[in-house]
Scaffold this motif. Sequence first.
Motif, mmCIF file in Angstrom:
data_model
loop_
_atom_site.group_PDB
_atom_site.id
_atom_site.type_symbol
_atom_site.label_atom_id
_atom_site.label_comp_id
_atom_site.label_asym_id
_atom_site.label_seq_id
_atom_site.Cartn_x
_atom_site.Cartn_y
_atom_site.Cartn_z
ATOM 1 N N ALA A 74 73.698 32.481 -16.557
ATOM 2 C CA ALA A 74 75.076 32.986 -16.521
ATOM 3 C C ALA A 74 75.646 33.057 -17.933
ATOM 4 N N GLU A 75 76.455 34.082 -18.192
ATOM 5 C CA GLU A 75 77.037 34.281 -19.523
ATOM 6 C C GLU A 75 78.549 34.148 -19.448
ATOM 7 N N ASN A 76 79.128 33.595 -20.506
ATOM 8 C CA ASN A 76 80.591 33.535 -20.587
ATOM 9 C C ASN A 76 81.114 34.748 -21.366
ATOM 10 N N ALA A 77 82.393 34.732 -21.723
ATOM 11 C CA ALA A 77 82.998 35.887 -22.390
ATOM 12 C C ALA A 77 82.370 36.185 -23.742
ATOM 13 N N ASP A 78 81.774 35.183 -24.391
ATOM 14 C CA ASP A 78 81.118 35.380 -25.688
ATOM 15 C C ASP A 78 79.642 35.703 -25.544
ATOM 16 N N GLY A 79 79.171 35.804 -24.299
ATOM 17 C CA GLY A 79 77.758 36.078 -24.070
ATOM 18 C C GLY A 79 76.891 34.842 -24.133
ATOM 19 N N ASP A 80 77.500 33.661 -24.221
ATOM 20 C CA ASP A 80 76.743 32.411 -24.315
ATOM 21 C C ASP A 80 76.274 31.955 -22.935
ATOM 22 N N THR A 81 75.012 31.577 -22.852
ATOM 23 C CA THR A 81 74.497 30.909 -21.662
ATOM 24 C C THR A 81 74.748 29.409 -21.811
ATOM 25 N N PRO A 82 74.545 28.621 -20.733
ATOM 26 C CA PRO A 82 74.680 27.166 -20.875
ATOM 27 C C PRO A 82 73.780 26.585 -21.968
ATOM 28 N N LEU A 83 72.580 27.171 -22.144
ATOM 29 C CA LEU A 83 71.688 26.671 -23.191
ATOM 30 C C LEU A 83 72.262 26.955 -24.575
ATOM 31 N N HIS A 84 72.947 28.075 -24.757
ATOM 32 C CA HIS A 84 73.621 28.347 -26.030
ATOM 33 C C HIS A 84 74.628 27.242 -26.356
ATOM 34 N N LEU A 85 75.424 26.860 -25.365
ATOM 35 C CA LEU A 85 76.443 25.837 -25.608
ATOM 36 C C LEU A 85 75.807 24.475 -25.856
ATOM 37 N N ALA A 86 74.731 24.159 -25.150
ATOM 38 C CA ALA A 86 74.030 22.901 -25.411
ATOM 39 C C ALA A 86 73.456 22.884 -26.823
ATOM 40 N N ALA A 87 72.955 24.042 -27.266
ATOM 41 C CA ALA A 87 72.405 24.146 -28.620
ATOM 42 C C ALA A 87 73.495 24.010 -29.666
ATOM 43 N N LYS A 88 74.631 24.683 -29.471
ATOM 44 C CA LYS A 88 75.736 24.607 -30.436
ATOM 45 C C LYS A 88 76.221 23.185 -30.621
ATOM 46 N N ASN A 89 76.259 22.419 -29.537
ATOM 47 C CA ASN A 89 76.819 21.066 -29.577
ATOM 48 C C ASN A 89 75.760 19.975 -29.740
ATOM 49 N N GLY A 90 74.486 20.388 -29.898
ATOM 50 C CA GLY A 90 73.428 19.410 -30.138
ATOM 51 C C GLY A 90 73.161 18.494 -28.960
ATOM 52 N N ARG A 91 73.275 19.005 -27.747
ATOM 53 C CA ARG A 91 73.065 18.191 -26.543
ATOM 54 C C ARG A 91 71.577 18.189 -26.181
ATOM 55 N N LEU A 92 70.854 17.201 -26.655
ATOM 56 C CA LEU A 92 69.401 17.173 -26.532
ATOM 57 C C LEU A 92 68.945 17.057 -25.083
ATOM 58 N N LYS A 93 69.529 16.147 -24.308
ATOM 59 C CA LYS A 93 69.093 15.922 -22.931
ATOM 60 C C LYS A 93 69.301 17.178 -22.083
ATOM 61 N N VAL A 94 70.449 17.807 -22.233
ATOM 62 C CA VAL A 94 70.712 19.046 -21.487
ATOM 63 C C VAL A 94 69.740 20.145 -21.919
ATOM 64 N N ALA A 95 69.497 20.241 -23.216
ATOM 65 C CA ALA A 95 68.573 21.257 -23.722
ATOM 66 C C ALA A 95 67.168 21.039 -23.159
ATOM 67 N N GLU A 96 66.715 19.792 -23.141
ATOM 68 C CA GLU A 96 65.387 19.500 -22.587
ATOM 69 C C GLU A 96 65.300 19.905 -21.118
ATOM 70 N N LEU A 97 66.363 19.609 -20.364
ATOM 71 C CA LEU A 97 66.387 19.987 -18.949
ATOM 72 C C LEU A 97 66.270 21.496 -18.785
ATOM 73 N N MET A 98 67.047 22.241 -19.534
ATOM 74 C CA MET A 98 67.062 23.693 -19.379
ATOM 75 C C MET A 98 65.790 24.334 -19.915
ATOM 76 N N ILE A 99 65.212 23.739 -20.940
ATOM 77 C CA ILE A 99 63.941 24.263 -21.463
ATOM 78 C C ILE A 99 62.849 24.124 -20.408
ATOM 79 N N SER A 100 62.790 22.971 -19.765
ATOM 80 C CA SER A 100 61.764 22.757 -18.737
ATOM 81 C C SER A 100 61.961 23.699 -17.558
ATOM 82 N N LEU A 101 63.217 23.899 -17.143
ATOM 83 C CA LEU A 101 63.491 24.818 -16.044
ATOM 84 C C LEU A 101 63.200 26.262 -16.441
ATOM 85 N N ALA A 102 63.508 26.609 -17.693
ATOM 86 C CA ALA A 102 63.241 27.966 -18.164
ATOM 87 C C ALA A 102 61.748 28.259 -18.183
#
Length: 560
Positions: A74-102
């Motif tokens: 899903a994309e927000n108004a800036d075209g960011d997916t949830p993984l984009h926001l996790a990357a911007k904010n340095g959220r490692l655990k969330v990023a790992e979860l989404m990478i595995s699902l991706a």
Amino acid sequence: MAAAEPAEGGMDPALYKAATYGCVWSLRKLVAGDLKALNSKTPQGNTALHVAASHGHAKFARGVLKLNEELIVAENADGDTPLHLAAKNGRLKVAELMISLAQARADHPSTKARAEDPGETDGKLLQTPLTMTNGEGNTPLHEVVRHQHTDVALKLLVADSKCAHDLNNHSESPLDMAARQGLVQVVRRIVDVPWVPDKDKVIKSVGVTALHQAVVEIMLEKHHYLLDRSDSGGNNALHYAAQKDNKRVVKRLLKERTELAYKRNGQNQTPLHVAAHHGSTNSIRALLQQCPDVAEMLDAAGRNAFHAAVASGKTDALRCLLRNVRPADLLNHVDDDGNTPLLLAAEMSHVQSALLLVRDSRVNPCIRNKKGQTARSLLEARSAQDRTTHSEVKIRTVDGGGEQEPHTHLEIRTSHKYFERSVETYILVATLIATVTFAATFTMPVGYDQTKGIALHGHNAAFKIFVISNTVAMCSAIIVVFCFIWAWKNPIKFMVDQLLWGHRLTIIACLAMLVSLMTTVYITVAPTSRWPAYVVIAIGISTPAVVVLILGKEMIFVPL
């Protein structure tokens, strides 16, 4: 990819709060029997998964994805997916979860079957969050490198190393960004993976190639061909190393390819011009040591490195050039307007640069420009102009070239009014110092012997230091007062010659006053209680250090 339109409605406040705080129990309660609630968005188009990803709530994100896996793209108004926001904010655990699902999503048989079906129309179903781009054309790897989250960047590179060379809307790859940011671990990880470069992409880049930045050694090992590359402004790797004043990289590049020192950018500037313009003294010394004749080269305006240092007001660079360049012809070379470095300093009212040049015996102060003006006549004309106008404000646009955007400088000339205030300030400070130190002479620490009229501690070494320092402070202040009183007789001569001495004598007077303070406290307090005296001495000693820390070398120069 085009950014999504903001949602007209809003998200359920309870769901928004649950996503913000990562409350999994509230999530289950809110969506029980109605999964459509997860499709609600904030006015900026963020889903509950976006909110949880930006705050780093991995358990909440896992719960959302179990209920609706498609929200991962899903994309927000800036075209960011949830993984984009996790990357911007340095959220490692969330990023790992989404990478595995991706990765699981990409390897799923149904996904592969849809990719092979030419009738498939829904592009999102075929996309992976690792490669999706936002409104700026950035993948999650672009964003994580841009915000310097090394740990998340390494995880993304392990999942998909090919993204490291994708270009965004500004023609920058994550490799370019990582090199510019100095993320050595990220760069090393990227270049360790074999890659066939697309030369067209490198040439089209309006930014910089990866070699132009902080990890030259790594890039030389892997991609030596980048030595021949330049950006859209014509700057090569040595131009950037000179700008950053990285002496080690400058030497390494010159060792690999000496001719880089003679390459010009779009403004015909050599790396020495760039180093002089930015005050990069270490780079200047390295360039002149390896290629001393590069000092003869001129830019598009017919100016050499001396002109560049003067025009930018970098006195350290000018001083370095004066020490390392010997031919007098270069110091007196005229540009296309007929200005020598001294004439240019006079025209731009750069007092410190003019002082350095006037004191060099090789500089000829009698040279005239195309208008028939000498350095002295230029200063006199500037002074007369400043008398009629309190200040001159000039706005100009400068093309930064390379990775720098064109920017606007607000250039304010030193006015006659400011000079008057500077002189008045020096006179006031010097008068106060002279008054205080004169009074201290007749109020000696601990007093006098009433019968003999002799100071009681005259034999003490600390007392002798007090007397000397107090005298130095008072005499220095008196000299400043008298010199500045005569400043109005010939302001031009005063600004070019005497102002610097007055400034330094004021500094000496202030330092001597500090010594007087410390010795006075030591004499009067130490005999009964030593630690307060030592604290005062420590504070007094640290005061000049703090001033130097704040102002640096600028403290020894007149603030004009």
